[in-house]
Design a protein around this motif. Structure first.
Motif, PDB file in Angstrom:
ATOM      1  N   ASP A   1      53.332  37.521  39.723  1.00  0.00           N
ATOM      2  CA  ASP A   1      52.771  37.806  40.971  1.00  0.00           C
ATOM      3  C   ASP A   1      53.419  37.426  41.983  1.00  0.00           C
ATOM      4  OD1 ASP A   1      52.111  35.299  40.405  1.00  0.00           O
ATOM      5  OD2 ASP A   1      50.223  35.397  40.979  1.00  0.00           O
TER       6      ASP A   1
ATOM      7  N   ASP B   1      44.193  30.833  52.253  1.00  0.00           N
ATOM      8  CA  ASP B   1      43.283  31.609  51.591  1.00  0.00           C
ATOM      9  C   ASP B   1      43.783  33.102  50.967  1.00  0.00           C
ATOM     10  OD1 ASP B   1      41.182  29.892  51.725  1.00  0.00           O
ATOM     11  OD2 ASP B   1      40.079  30.928  53.475  1.00  0.00           O
TER      12      ASP B   1
ATOM     13  N   LEU C   1      44.839  35.677  46.650  1.00  0.00           N
ATOM     14  CA  LEU C   1      43.579  36.561  46.906  1.00  0.00           C
ATOM     15  C   LEU C   1      43.816  37.553  45.743  1.00  0.00           C
ATOM     16  CD1 LEU C   1      41.179  36.308  48.779  1.00  0.00           C
ATOM     17  CD2 LEU C   1      42.158  38.306  49.896  1.00  0.00           C
ATOM     18  N   ARG C   2      44.852  38.326  45.820  1.00  0.00           N
ATOM     19  CA  ARG C   2      44.710  39.386  44.673  1.00  0.00           C
ATOM     20  C   ARG C   2      44.742  39.180  43.329  1.00  0.00           C
ATOM     21  NH1 ARG C   2      49.308  43.735  47.096  1.00  0.00           N
ATOM     22  NH2 ARG C   2      48.595  44.809  45.331  1.00  0.00           N
ATOM     23  N   THR C   3      45.510  37.882  43.244  1.00  0.00           N
ATOM     24  CA  THR C   3      45.676  37.343  41.776  1.00  0.00           C
ATOM     25  C   THR C   3      44.246  37.006  41.347  1.00  0.00           C
ATOM     26  OG1 THR C   3      47.963  36.624  42.168  1.00  0.00           O
ATOM     27  CG2 THR C   3      46.788  35.727  40.396  1.00  0.00           C
ATOM     28  N   ARG C   4      43.434  36.405  42.336  1.00  0.00           N
ATOM     29  CA  ARG C   4      42.128  35.763  41.941  1.00  0.00           C
ATOM     30  C   ARG C   4      41.263  36.744  41.601  1.00  0.00           C
ATOM     31  NH1 ARG C   4      41.573  32.281  46.120  1.00  0.00           N
ATOM     32  NH2 ARG C   4      42.369  30.488  44.790  1.00  0.00           N
ATOM     33  N   HIS C   5      41.438  38.086  42.216  1.00  0.00           N
ATOM     34  CA  HIS C   5      40.535  39.005  42.281  1.00  0.00           C
ATOM     35  C   HIS C   5      40.688  40.238  41.125  1.00  0.00           C
ATOM     36  CE1 HIS C   5      37.537  37.155  44.857  1.00  0.00           C
ATOM     37  NE2 HIS C   5      38.672  37.030  45.803  1.00  0.00           N
ATOM     38  N   VAL C   6      41.955  40.099  40.595  1.00  0.00           N
ATOM     39  CA  VAL C   6      42.369  41.463  39.833  1.00  0.00           C
ATOM     40  C   VAL C   6      41.663  41.316  38.596  1.00  0.00           C
ATOM     41  CG1 VAL C   6      44.210  39.981  38.426  1.00  0.00           C
ATOM     42  CG2 VAL C   6      44.367  42.415  38.963  1.00  0.00           C
ATOM     43  N   GLN C   7      41.194  42.501  38.202  1.00  0.00           N
ATOM     44  CA  GLN C   7      40.245  42.351  37.067  1.00  0.00           C
ATOM     45  C   GLN C   7      41.035  43.345  35.928  1.00  0.00           C
ATOM     46  OE1 GLN C   7      36.561  44.376  38.066  1.00  0.00           O
ATOM     47  NE2 GLN C   7      35.734  42.705  39.017  1.00  0.00           N
TER      48      GLN C   7
END
Ligand code: HEC
Ligand code: HEC
Length: 405
Positions: free
Chosen positions: A138, A303, A307-313
């Motif tokens: 990422d 923050d 963000l994108r890494t934390r929320h990727v599914q």
């Protein structure tokens, strides 16, 4: 408020110019009898979204030496240095060759052993968020670190790279300039810094302006005389690209990629009994990596930084998806696709024309369907894709004076 009003004014003006261009182009066609397409307002908007080029330079907040000249100089040195590999035979430039579009012309890369994927070009690599065909990294620095320690690629270690940076006079001098301190005692931290310098260098690899960019700017500005310089075949191909081809659903924006992942029916079988799960496996690797943005090496502590890494599914549909490649500088840079299975741009266009819908396993609305293009249409689409390539300016060789005395 003023900003918004100004933006509205600009939009109105450009819509007006575009309308004017539609009219002039119709007249132009009648007067000259050329088979140049006319452009609707929607098409002008879609084409405008593929520019301007080059894009404004941006820094990567996850890399504190992004954009720093001293880090770029160190990164360029390291990129070409075979001592970054375990047995001193491979550098990044062995596979990412400047004279081969920063790739190697092979269908699948060769490191210490044969790999299962093609070496992607590094043009415009600084503008992505997900890296690798499967998005397993990422950040550009995390992606740059991977081949150094991967036993199948350069097979070095953090200890080896750190010792090189501490001990080699020019490299350690460049390191001090880039980071403001001498390399520390923590090998892994030094390896990450080396990767951040490599990333700073690669961010400078921005592809040149092309015939398409001149056309795009002329179209948006309503300059039909300048727009007419763009070959008619490329114009017809572009019309397919933003029209029935639906290519810009994924190959979107100035780099011709939305930066995300897709399935276009390229088989994911590597050899009997082995599949490349693409994005599915990439997300598992990303989560397991100590070098992802959620880890301690991300310099962006805001923050937004991860963000994108934390929320990727991870979704079922990710199986067999690969990253949408950008389409600039593809010219004669084949073979194409993640496994290099298509030799030429003609082959790629034929693939999209004849793709077997049963091959596609994407859920929801299919973005790809067999286009059944005529031979002429296929040739036009190839002419358009070729117009996204230009001769890059000669690279100035940098030989920073540092340390060696
Ligand atoms: C053995 C050949 C080889 C070597 C050596 C190599 N690479 Fe690569 N590179 C690849 C391949 C293959 C991929 C695709 C990896 C994947 O998708 O799993 C890749 C992917 C990348 C990407 C991601 C590009 C993108 O569009 O996502 C970057 C950046 C990169 N390499 C930089 C480097 C750097 C920096 C080095 C040196 C430290 C290096 N590579 C060494 C073959 C190589
Ligand atoms: C669903 C999203 C999507 C659509 C729609 C789409 N593509 Fe692609 N394209 C991709 C993906 C993903 C790849 C890489 C696939 C792989 O390697 O397995 C790709 C690969 C390519 C490549 C090869 C690039 C390289 O470096 O290997 C070209 C050229 C290309 N597409 C052109 C087109 C054209 C022309 C169209 C319209 C006819 C189109 N694409 C429609 C997602 C898409």
């Amino acid at each position: 408020m003023t900003g918004r009003r100004e933006a509205r004014g600009r939009r109105k003006a450009s819509a007006w110019r575009a309308a004017l261009l539609v009219v002039t182009l119709i007249v132009g066609v009648n007067a000259q009898g050329l088979a140049q397409p006319r452009w609707s307002e929607d098409e002008v908007r879609a084409i405008g979204a593929h520019g301007p080029w080059p894009p404004p330079a941006t820094l990567d907040p996850s890399n504190r030496v992004s954009g720093r000249p001293a880090a770029i100089a160190l990164g360029e040195r390291l990129f070409n240095d075979v001592r970054l590999s375990g047995d001193g035979t491979l550098s990044c430039a062995s596979c990412h060759q400047s004279e081969r579009n920063w790739s190697d012309g092979r269908a699948r890369a060769r490191g210490r052993v044969g790999l299962d994927r093609r070496t992607p070009s590094l043009w415009n690599v600084g503008q992505g968020y997900w890296f690798g065909w499967d998005g397993a990294a990422d950040s550009l620095w995390a992606q740059s670190l991977r081949p150094i320690i991967d036993p199948r690629e350069m097979a070095a270690s953090a200890g080896r790279v750190a010792a090189l940076l501490r001990g080699e006079p020019t490299l350690s001098c460049l390191y001090r300039r880039a980071f403001g301190t001498a390399p520390g005692q923590d090998d892994e931290a030094v390896l990450v810094e080396a990767a951040k310098a490599l990333a700073a260098f690669q961010e400078t690899l921005v592809s040149p302006r092309t015939a398409f960019d001149d056309f795009r700017d002329a179209l948006v500005a309503g300059d039909s005389a300048a727009a007419a310089h763009y070959p008619a075949a490329a114009q017809r191909g572009l019309k397919i690209f933003v029209g029935i081809g639906n290519c810009n659903a994924c190959h979107f924006g100035p780099r011709f990629t939305n930066g995300e992942f897709g399935d276009v029916g390229v088989p994911f079988f590597v050899r009997p009994g082995v599949v490349d799960s693409g994005r599915m496996g990439g997300l598992a690797k990303l989560a397991a990596s100590p070098f992802n943005r959620l880890g301690p090496y991300n310099d962006d502590k805001s923050d937004a930084g991860a963000l994108r890494t934390r929320h990727v599914q991870r979704l079922h549909a990710n199986f067999g998806e690969f990253r949408v490649p950008g389409l600039r500088q593809l010219g004669s840079a084949g073979p194409y696709m993640h496994n290099g299975q298509l030799a030429t741009l003609q082959d790629v266009v034929r693939h999209y024309s004849e793709v077997d819908p049963d091959r596609l396993h994407s859920d929801g609305v299919p973005l790809v369907r067999p286009l059944a293009l005529s031979a002429d249409d296929q040739a036009d689409l190839v002419a358009f894709l070729r117009s996204l390539t230009a001769e890059p300016p000669a690279r100035a060789v940098t030989t920073p004076e540092c340390g060696a005395g």
